[in-house]
Write an enzyme that holds these catalytic residues in place. Sequence first.
Site, mmCIF file in Angstrom:
data_model
loop_
_atom_site.group_PDB
_atom_site.id
_atom_site.type_symbol
_atom_site.label_atom_id
_atom_site.label_comp_id
_atom_site.label_asym_id
_atom_site.label_seq_id
_atom_site.Cartn_x
_atom_site.Cartn_y
_atom_site.Cartn_z
ATOM 1 N N ASP A 21 0.828 -1.200 0.000
ATOM 2 C CA ASP A 21 0.000 0.000 0.000
ATOM 3 C C ASP A 21 0.863 1.250 0.000
ATOM 4 O O ASP A 21 0.583 2.223 -0.686
ATOM 5 C CB ASP A 21 -0.944 -0.004 1.205
ATOM 6 C CG ASP A 21 -0.192 -0.065 2.530
ATOM 7 O OD1 ASP A 21 0.875 -0.703 2.587
ATOM 8 O OD2 ASP A 21 -0.675 0.513 3.524
ATOM 9 N N ARG B 127 5.544 4.341 6.107
ATOM 10 C CA ARG B 127 5.129 4.337 7.505
ATOM 11 C C ARG B 127 5.221 2.917 8.094
ATOM 12 O O ARG B 127 5.737 1.992 7.469
ATOM 13 C CB ARG B 127 3.719 4.899 7.634
ATOM 14 C CG ARG B 127 2.625 4.051 7.015
ATOM 15 C CD ARG B 127 1.279 4.735 7.175
ATOM 16 N NE ARG B 127 0.192 3.980 6.580
ATOM 17 C CZ ARG B 127 -0.738 4.511 5.783
ATOM 18 N NH1 ARG B 127 -0.694 5.782 5.467
ATOM 19 N NH2 ARG B 127 -1.708 3.750 5.296
ATOM 20 N N GLU C 5 3.698 0.266 8.171
ATOM 21 C CA GLU C 5 2.672 -0.563 7.543
ATOM 22 C C GLU C 5 3.312 -1.324 6.385
ATOM 23 O O GLU C 5 3.753 -2.455 6.547
ATOM 24 C CB GLU C 5 1.503 0.301 7.070
ATOM 25 C CG GLU C 5 0.271 -0.492 6.700
ATOM 26 C CD GLU C 5 -0.967 0.392 6.628
ATOM 27 O OE1 GLU C 5 -1.987 -0.094 6.126
ATOM 28 O OE2 GLU C 5 -0.923 1.564 7.071
ATOM 29 N N TRP D 238 -11.170 -6.126 -1.722
ATOM 30 C CA TRP D 238 -9.932 -6.658 -1.152
ATOM 31 C C TRP D 238 -9.824 -8.157 -1.438
ATOM 32 O O TRP D 238 -8.873 -8.606 -2.087
ATOM 33 C CB TRP D 238 -9.890 -6.357 0.347
ATOM 34 C CG TRP D 238 -9.417 -4.972 0.656
ATOM 35 C CD1 TRP D 238 -8.224 -4.616 1.216
ATOM 36 C CD2 TRP D 238 -10.118 -3.733 0.431
ATOM 37 N NE1 TRP D 238 -8.122 -3.248 1.337
ATOM 38 C CE2 TRP D 238 -9.275 -2.675 0.862
ATOM 39 C CE3 TRP D 238 -11.357 -3.409 -0.099
ATOM 40 C CZ2 TRP D 238 -9.640 -1.332 0.779
ATOM 41 C CZ3 TRP D 238 -11.726 -2.064 -0.187
ATOM 42 C CH2 TRP D 238 -10.881 -1.049 0.242
ATOM 43 N N GLU E 279 -2.352 8.746 -1.096
ATOM 44 C CA GLU E 279 -3.345 7.839 -0.520
ATOM 45 C C GLU E 279 -4.715 8.499 -0.442
ATOM 46 O O GLU E 279 -5.730 7.887 -0.767
ATOM 47 C CB GLU E 279 -2.908 7.415 0.880
ATOM 48 C CG GLU E 279 -3.890 6.505 1.581
ATOM 49 C CD GLU E 279 -3.384 6.038 2.935
ATOM 50 O OE1 GLU E 279 -3.867 4.993 3.420
ATOM 51 O OE2 GLU E 279 -2.496 6.706 3.504
ATOM 52 N N HIS F 10 0.890 6.119 -2.756
ATOM 53 C CA HIS F 10 -0.113 5.051 -2.745
ATOM 54 C C HIS F 10 -0.630 4.926 -4.177
ATOM 55 O O HIS F 10 -1.259 5.848 -4.678
ATOM 56 C CB HIS F 10 -1.282 5.457 -1.842
ATOM 57 C CG HIS F 10 -1.472 4.622 -0.626
ATOM 58 N ND1 HIS F 10 -0.643 4.698 0.463
ATOM 59 C CD2 HIS F 10 -2.410 3.701 -0.301
ATOM 60 C CE1 HIS F 10 -1.081 3.874 1.407
ATOM 61 N NE2 HIS F 10 -2.154 3.243 0.960
#
Length: 756
Positions: free
Chosen positions: A344, A348, A350, A419, A630, A651
Amino acid sequence: MNWQARMIAAGEDFDRAPLLRREFTLDAGHGAVARATLRLTAQGVVEAWLNGRPVSEELLTPGWSAYEWRLRYAEHDVTELVEGTSVLGIHLGKGWFGGRLGWTGGDSWYGPDLGAFAQLEIEFEDGTTQVVATDEEWTSGPSAVLQNDLYDGQTIDARRRDESWKRPGFAGEGWTGVRVLDFDTAKLQPYIGPGVKRWASLPVQEITTSPSGKTLVDFGQNLVGWIKVRVQGPAGTEVVIRHAEVLEHGELGTRPLRTAKATDRYILSGGADEFEPTFTFHGFRYAEIEGWPGELKPEDLTAVAIGSDLRRIGEFRTSDPLLNQFHENVVWGMRGNFVDVPTDCPQRDERLGWTGDIAAFAPTAAFLYDVDGFLSSWLVDLDLEQRHNDGIVGFVIPDVLKYMPHPADFGKPDSTAVWSDAAVWVPWDLYQAYGDTEVLARQFDSMALHVRRVKSLLSPSGVWDGNFQFGDWLDPDAPPEDPAKAKADKGVVATACAYWSAKILADTAAVLGRAEERAEFEAHAADLREAFNREYVRDGVVTSDCTTVYSLAIVFGLLDPADEEFAGNRLAELAAEAGYRISTGFAGTPFIADALSQTGHTDVAYRLLLEKECPSWLYPVTMGATTVWERWDSMLPDGTINPGQMTSFNHYALGAVADWMHRVVGGIAPLEPGYAKVLIAPQPGGGLTEAETSLETPHGPVSVRWRLEGDTVALEADLPDGIPGVLRLPGQEDRAVEGQGITATVALPVPLAVGR
């Protein structure tokens, strides 16, 4: 494969970055070395040298996979590196296996022990093979790396460097033995996709001083990688480099990093030092430099961009500089987030393989680069995770979230629209792009497992409205602190996606000649379509009456002709009411331009594409963006960072409109999978005066160039030899074409929309 190697760990911790070595002599009496092959992997990430020379340019080997069931190994031809007495040296780092993953602060989710696994097979002229493999005979010792983590950065002490460990005769202080780890070699699989490499170097654009007196460096481009440093200063001097994507109030904008430190530290040796932190990577355009000895000069620093080694196949350019910059932003965002796994974001705490992002972006990715191997490899992990999770396709692949406390906001873990649909959409997109049925055959069981899982979640009315959904995530009208609070009804979004996946699966079964499954999924798709219309459509109005629901209903083919015409008109009306600013999130954005084009509103699609006010695709470009954001407003018009706790400036998902740009603006689309037959159908508009698009298809290069000359369009196109095409221009009958030098000059039947 006959594995003789063992997974070994260093005898001591050695700051979680040990060196491992084995010295050996070639067996005598067998003649010259004919071939030498090294197979290499790790629990962690690994670099290797043979007699002081790197075995490969690849980085972060073996990348990130579903380690519980699959660990890839790299294979390198090292014939030219072997000597009579040789040293095989390995440097081990934490990587994804042993480093931080996710936002909870935990690390080592896959196990406590870093380990290296190597098998060098040396074949002699007489056919004899000598094997040198990791085992209990190896030794381990400290490296110059004091700390390494993908999120937090790397610390290197140049005073501890000693390159002699890579050569014969080394007897280093502090070295010890190794431990053999319990490891199942059945997990080992060769790479399907490419390794990670350096792919670009960028010079410093500007060095400035911030309002607080900090030294800031701007590389002019948001990228993923690290900074290569050349420095000389007193021994023990510590240089600290912090990274971020943007500035805020003239200072480094680190809040979007959350807990990721993104900081590299270098301790100088006293001589001329060069540093590259190859056990980490950062998402950054800017860097803050602290502790630099003397004057910092631009030539002292070079930004190094890394990513999976992908071959560029698609190009796009128009007469509009802002649109060209947006397309370049899409490219850089993709490259930065395709670092072994389609993530993604790259900056950060993530950096996970979110399935929704690639579900939206796969068609664009497959046009820009050859991603067949890259995404096929990721799909293998999706299949593994799914089969070990009761058919559920997780939010991320590899699914490290299963080891963390499940966020209460996400409800009970289960399949979720868009998803989880990546299990179906991504293989189909690869098939459409490259024409190879192998990916469909390999993924068919996974695709079917997903669709059947979703079928089990349908409510008694036949729609998918009972479990957690992200829905139209990051709808620009949602509050910053609640990105799931979209206008689009989540049941409408989910049911539409369930239908689309069932339809694709039925088509897949047809391609593979699986008649029974084709009948099963055609019937299931028909049931979903009927339920969608019964529960959500009234006289063409789709429940929640917003741009995303109409976009999905039109593109997925859920509506009858009369309702589709109404929906197209209503979609165009809603776009106009929004001032042609974007009103869709993750679910709707990839499809809204196509929905407008399919219903006769290409002019409106151009208005959306070329709008510059926030929220829009070009707003970030006007704010100086060099990657896709993002959020539509990751940076607010006043130059401050969006107050939400989830804000990335790299993103790729919202750049999925580039797929429409390639097909509708550029005019290249497949009429048959893999471009075995090509549609040349540009639809000029938006005030653009020319466009040029090219694609290296599996059959050869395709190119389309058009320009406006008064009230006519002049077109030139080329197709590969033997590949048929169809030329479709506004107001004209379709025309069969082939070969190079295709030309057409067509009077426009209607004035083109200005879109400004």
